[in-house]
Write a protein that holds these residues in place. Structure first.
Motif, PDB file in Angstrom:
ATOM      1  N   CYS A  94       4.616  15.073   5.320  1.00 46.81           N
ATOM      2  CA  CYS A  94       3.262  14.970   4.787  1.00 46.81           C
ATOM      3  C   CYS A  94       3.235  13.871   3.736  1.00 46.81           C
ATOM      4  CB  CYS A  94       2.829  16.311   4.185  1.00 46.81           C
ATOM      5  SG  CYS A  94       1.236  16.257   3.327  1.00 46.81           S
ATOM      6  N   GLY A  95       2.311  12.929   3.903  1.00 45.88           N
ATOM      7  CA  GLY A  95       2.235  11.818   2.975  1.00 45.88           C
ATOM      8  C   GLY A  95       0.854  11.202   2.942  1.00 45.88           C
ATOM      9  N   SER A  96       0.782   9.990   2.460  1.00 47.08           N
ATOM     10  CA  SER A  96      -0.472   9.254   2.365  1.00 47.08           C
ATOM     11  C   SER A  96      -0.421   8.047   3.287  1.00 47.08           C
ATOM     12  CB  SER A  96      -0.722   8.812   0.919  1.00 47.08           C
ATOM     13  OG  SER A  96       0.252   7.848   0.530  1.00 47.08           O
ATOM     14  N   GLN A  97      -1.576   7.434   3.483  1.00 46.01           N
ATOM     15  CA  GLN A  97      -1.625   6.249   4.334  1.00 46.01           C
ATOM     16  C   GLN A  97      -0.950   5.044   3.685  1.00 46.01           C
ATOM     17  OE1 GLN A  97      -5.655   4.939   4.977  1.00 46.01           O
ATOM     18  NE2 GLN A  97      -6.351   5.787   3.023  1.00 46.01           N
ATOM     19  N   ASN A  98      -0.632   5.143   2.400  1.00 49.51           N
ATOM     20  CA  ASN A  98       0.089   4.062   1.720  1.00 49.51           C
ATOM     21  C   ASN A  98       1.596   4.164   1.863  1.00 49.51           C
ATOM     22  OD1 ASN A  98      -2.368   3.035   0.756  1.00 49.51           O
ATOM     23  ND2 ASN A  98      -2.313   4.415  -1.029  1.00 49.51           N
ATOM     24  N   GLY A  99       2.072   5.230   2.532  1.00 50.27           N
ATOM     25  CA  GLY A  99       3.502   5.375   2.731  1.00 50.27           C
ATOM     26  C   GLY A  99       4.189   6.268   1.721  1.00 50.27           C
ATOM     27  N   ASP A 100       3.419   7.003   0.910  1.00 51.19           N
ATOM     28  CA  ASP A 100       4.018   7.939  -0.036  1.00 51.19           C
ATOM     29  C   ASP A 100       4.297   9.262   0.670  1.00 51.19           C
ATOM     30  OD1 ASP A 100       3.722   6.058  -2.082  1.00 51.19           O
ATOM     31  OD2 ASP A 100       1.662   6.719  -2.459  1.00 51.19           O
ATOM     32  N   TYR A 101       5.459   9.863   0.407  1.00 51.08           N
ATOM     33  CA  TYR A 101       5.853  11.110   1.038  1.00 51.08           C
ATOM     34  C   TYR A 101       5.795  12.244   0.013  1.00 51.08           C
ATOM     35  CZ  TYR A 101       7.674   7.978   4.640  1.00 51.08           C
ATOM     36  OH  TYR A 101       7.802   7.010   5.598  1.00 51.08           O
ATOM     37  N   PHE A 102       5.213  13.388   0.427  1.00 49.39           N
ATOM     38  CA  PHE A 102       5.033  14.517  -0.477  1.00 49.39           C
ATOM     39  C   PHE A 102       5.902  15.714  -0.097  1.00 49.39           C
ATOM     40  CE2 PHE A 102       0.544  12.691  -0.279  1.00 49.39           C
ATOM     41  CZ  PHE A 102       0.836  11.714  -1.225  1.00 49.39           C
ATOM     42  N   TYR A 103       5.883  16.097   1.172  1.00 49.92           N
ATOM     43  CA  TYR A 103       6.584  17.292   1.619  1.00 49.92           C
ATOM     44  C   TYR A 103       7.044  17.066   3.053  1.00 49.92           C
ATOM     45  CZ  TYR A 103       7.791  22.229   1.025  1.00 49.92           C
ATOM     46  OH  TYR A 103       8.476  23.402   0.855  1.00 49.92           O
ATOM     47  N   ALA A 104       8.150  17.742   3.456  1.00 52.62           N
ATOM     48  CA  ALA A 104       8.727  17.462   4.774  1.00 52.62           C
ATOM     49  C   ALA A 104       9.286  18.743   5.384  1.00 52.62           C
ATOM     50  CB  ALA A 104       9.837  16.416   4.659  1.00 52.62           C
ATOM     51  N   TYR A 105       9.326  18.737   6.733  1.00 48.41           N
ATOM     52  CA  TYR A 105       9.833  19.870   7.510  1.00 48.41           C
ATOM     53  C   TYR A 105      10.814  19.392   8.562  1.00 48.41           C
ATOM     54  CZ  TYR A 105       6.037  22.697   5.558  1.00 48.41           C
ATOM     55  OH  TYR A 105       5.193  23.361   4.707  1.00 48.41           O
ATOM     56  N   ASP A 106      11.781  20.246   8.842  1.00 45.18           N
ATOM     57  CA  ASP A 106      12.729  20.059   9.945  1.00 45.18           C
ATOM     58  C   ASP A 106      12.425  21.157  10.979  1.00 45.18           C
ATOM     59  OD1 ASP A 106      14.964  19.605  11.599  1.00 45.18           O
ATOM     60  OD2 ASP A 106      16.187  20.960  10.385  1.00 45.18           O
TER      61      ASP A 106
END
Length: 413
Positions: free
Chosen positions: A128-140
């Motif tokens: 989960c991130g933004s259109q600018n390429g920033d990442y907030f949270y992730a899942y495997d």
């Protein structure tokens, strides 16, 4: 001053099952929870065919919309961008099937990613991130399929797969709870699904575990030297018998009878059968057919009857007999590989222990249609003729070579 009423927004849409989202005006979690400084991947395992939700657990307050990124393997250049800037995407379950890619089977609701009818190829990393390429949270995410499932029946005193344990790792099956009894008033069945899990202290550190050094077997946190062992491990399904009493069912109202008649349904109580709507299907003989129980999910308890004869999984489960023409697959569908004349009748569907609908199957004549070179039957016939011609030509050439060789050695002698 009276308190302000809570704002409630109802989201309802048609997918494999009907979901209703009720969002209440509460404290904004994004103001209280900050994003981690180092991106970690939270492990999650699902069953093939399920609809799963991945919430974006954190984001900056000034971000009004999120973008979800998908990578099969972390670090690869191929990245899919899952976004819907035009508003909420409404999906119809009748237009979704397993052949569609993930691009056509996702929706974003209130920053959460929903993937419908998940497939094993959907396993991978979701960020989960933004259109600018920033990442907030992730899942495997690990979606486990049931191509070679291990079936066990308690009536036959069969046992599940044993755990595999050494000094460095442990492979075991984590079972879900038993489903409710799929029928009432008669003997029914319960199903229990088990997914493969792996425990070791040598897991990659960038992945969050579901327990103490425990992840699902398809997780990317499993070191490569162990993955060949996990390919042999199968998901499991356990089946056992059960019996529950039926709850009282009210007779249908006049408006329900009218609805059945208008939309091509008939109430079976009027015809002297079971008190459920029945829809008629006309199927040509020799053609495949699949019945789907309405609003049923793969993890739910679903059962099928033909007239008053229950079709138990201990006899009709897929994988028990490869020569069986009628079977129940792991998605709870009743499948006919090809329809015969003696298949006509009414098939009833049970969902979560309640009888919900009936399908009256009528066998019709095979419709006449013009053939073309692009039909599967025509392609198969041409391939068969061409293969036979090549085989016969090869045999003829081989016999001529043998004849010439025999004549040559005979003359030299």
């Amino acid at each position: 001053i009276p308190p302000k009423p809570k704002t409630i927004i109802n989201w309802s849409f048609s997918i494999y099952d009907t979901f209703e989202y009720i969002i209440e005006q509460k404290e904004d979690i994004f103001k209280t929870e900050g994003c981690p400084a180092f991106l970690m991947f939270q492990n999650a395992a699902y069953l093939a065919g399920m609809t799963f939700e991945l919430p974006c657990s954190c984001k900056p307050e000034d971000v009004a919309s999120v973008v979800w990124y998908y990578q099969k393997k972390l670090g690869r250049s191929q990245t899919k961008v899952l976004t819907d800037f035009n508003g909420t995407k409404i999906l119809d379950s009748s237009q979704l099937h397993s052949g569609l890619g993930i691009d056509a089977r996702f929706s974003i609701l209130m920053f959460s990613l929903l993937v419908f009818r998940s497939q094993p190829q959907d396993s991978g990393h979701y960020i989960c991130g933004s259109q600018n390429g920033d990442y907030f949270y992730a899942y495997d995410v690990d979606v486990q399929g049931f191509q070679n499932v291990h079936l066990t029946f308690e009536e036959k005193q069969e046992k599940p797969q044993p755990d595999v344990e050494t000094k460095t790792y442990k492979i075991f099956t984590s079972f879900w709870d038993w489903t409710v009894c799929d029928r009432c008033g008669v003997r029914g069945e319960q199903k229990r699904v088990g997914l493969c899990h792996f425990q070791s202290r040598y897991l990659y550190f960038r992945y969050k575990k579901v327990g103490s050094d425990i992840v699902s077997c398809g997780s990317a946190s499993v070191p490569r030297r162990y993955r060949y062992l996990l390919r042999k491990r199968k998901p499991e399904i356990m089946i056992r018998s059960c019996f529950v009493q039926c709850r009282s069912v009210k007779p249908p109202k006049e408006e329900e009878k009218f609805t059945y008649n208008v939309f091509g349904f008939s109430n079976s109580k009027i015809s002297g059968a079971r008190n459920v709507p029945v829809q008629t299907y006309i199927q040509p003989i020799g053609y495949p057919l699949t019945f789907t129980c309405p609003e049923a999910r793969p993890e739910q308890a679903v059962a099928w009857d033909k007239e008053n004869n229950p079709l138990y999984r201990k006899d009709y489960m897929v994988g028990l007999n490869n020569s069986r023409r009628i079977y129940i697959d792991h998605g709870n569908h009743l499948v006919f590989t090809f329809v015969q004349l003696n298949d006509r009748g009414t098939y009833y569907c049970w969902r979560q222990g309640q009888l919900v609908v009936g399908f009256r199957l009528t066998i019709g004549l095979q419709p006449k249609r013009s053939r073309s070179f692009y039909d599967p039957e025509s392609i198969f016939a041409l391939q068969t003729i061409l293969s036979s011609y090549i085989i016969l030509a090869a045999i003829f050439v081989f016999l001529q070579i043998v004849k010439c060789a025999t004549y040559y050695f005979t003359c030299n002698c």
